[in-house]
Design a protein around this motif. Structure first.
Motif, PDB file in Angstrom:
ATOM      1  N   ARG A  43       0.839  -1.195   0.000  1.00 28.75           N
ATOM      2  CA  ARG A  43       0.000   0.000   0.000  1.00 28.75           C
ATOM      3  C   ARG A  43       0.874   1.245   0.000  1.00 28.75           C
ATOM      4  NH1 ARG A  43      -3.160  -1.054   5.303  1.00 28.75           N
ATOM      5  NH2 ARG A  43      -1.048  -1.583   5.841  1.00 28.75           N
ATOM      6  N   ASN A  44       0.295   2.368  -0.356  1.00 30.02           N
ATOM      7  CA  ASN A  44       1.021   3.634  -0.331  1.00 30.02           C
ATOM      8  C   ASN A  44       1.615   3.845   1.065  1.00 30.02           C
ATOM      9  OD1 ASN A  44      -0.024   3.869  -2.862  1.00 30.02           O
ATOM     10  ND2 ASN A  44      -1.148   5.739  -2.485  1.00 30.02           N
ATOM     11  N   ASN A  60       5.466   5.031  -3.034  1.00 30.09           N
ATOM     12  CA  ASN A  60       5.237   6.466  -2.880  1.00 30.09           C
ATOM     13  C   ASN A  60       3.741   6.772  -2.910  1.00 30.09           C
ATOM     14  OD1 ASN A  60       4.459   6.496  -5.579  1.00 30.09           O
ATOM     15  ND2 ASN A  60       6.285   7.537  -6.295  1.00 30.09           N
ATOM     16  N   SER A  61       3.389   8.041  -2.797  1.00 34.11           N
ATOM     17  CA  SER A  61       1.983   8.438  -2.707  1.00 34.11           C
ATOM     18  C   SER A  61       1.203   8.177  -3.992  1.00 34.11           C
ATOM     19  CB  SER A  61       1.875   9.913  -2.335  1.00 34.11           C
ATOM     20  OG  SER A  61       2.507  10.709  -3.324  1.00 34.11           O
ATOM     21  N   GLY A  63       1.532   5.350  -5.570  1.00 33.50           N
ATOM     22  CA  GLY A  63       1.400   3.900  -5.664  1.00 33.50           C
ATOM     23  C   GLY A  63       2.522   3.227  -6.437  1.00 33.50           C
TER      24      GLY A  63
END
Length: 71
Positions: A43-44, A60-61, A63
């Protein structure tokens, strides 16, 4: 956050959560799990160290899995 009228068990539950969050926020040390294979559904924000490939990886944010090679 006031919770005067809540049952005692619920108050203890919230106190425990608050205590755990404070420990995480004030921790002096951060560790990542050491794995031999990458997780199948990261997961992020997840981070891990792959001991087989000697790489540190994180999501990272957006994905996207980013890799840091350690020498």
């Amino acid at each position: 956050m006031g919770y005067i009228n809540q049952p005692f068990d619920l108050r203890a539950y919230f106190d425990d959560i608050l205590s755990r969050v404070r420990k995480l926020e004030t921790a002096q040390r951060f560790t990542v799990p050491i794995v031999t294979t990458d997780p199948t559904n990261p997961r992020n924000g997840d981070m891990w160290y792959n001991s087989t490939s000697t790489t540190l990886k994180f999501v990272n944010s957006a994905g996207i899995i980013k890799t840091i090679t350690l020498t």
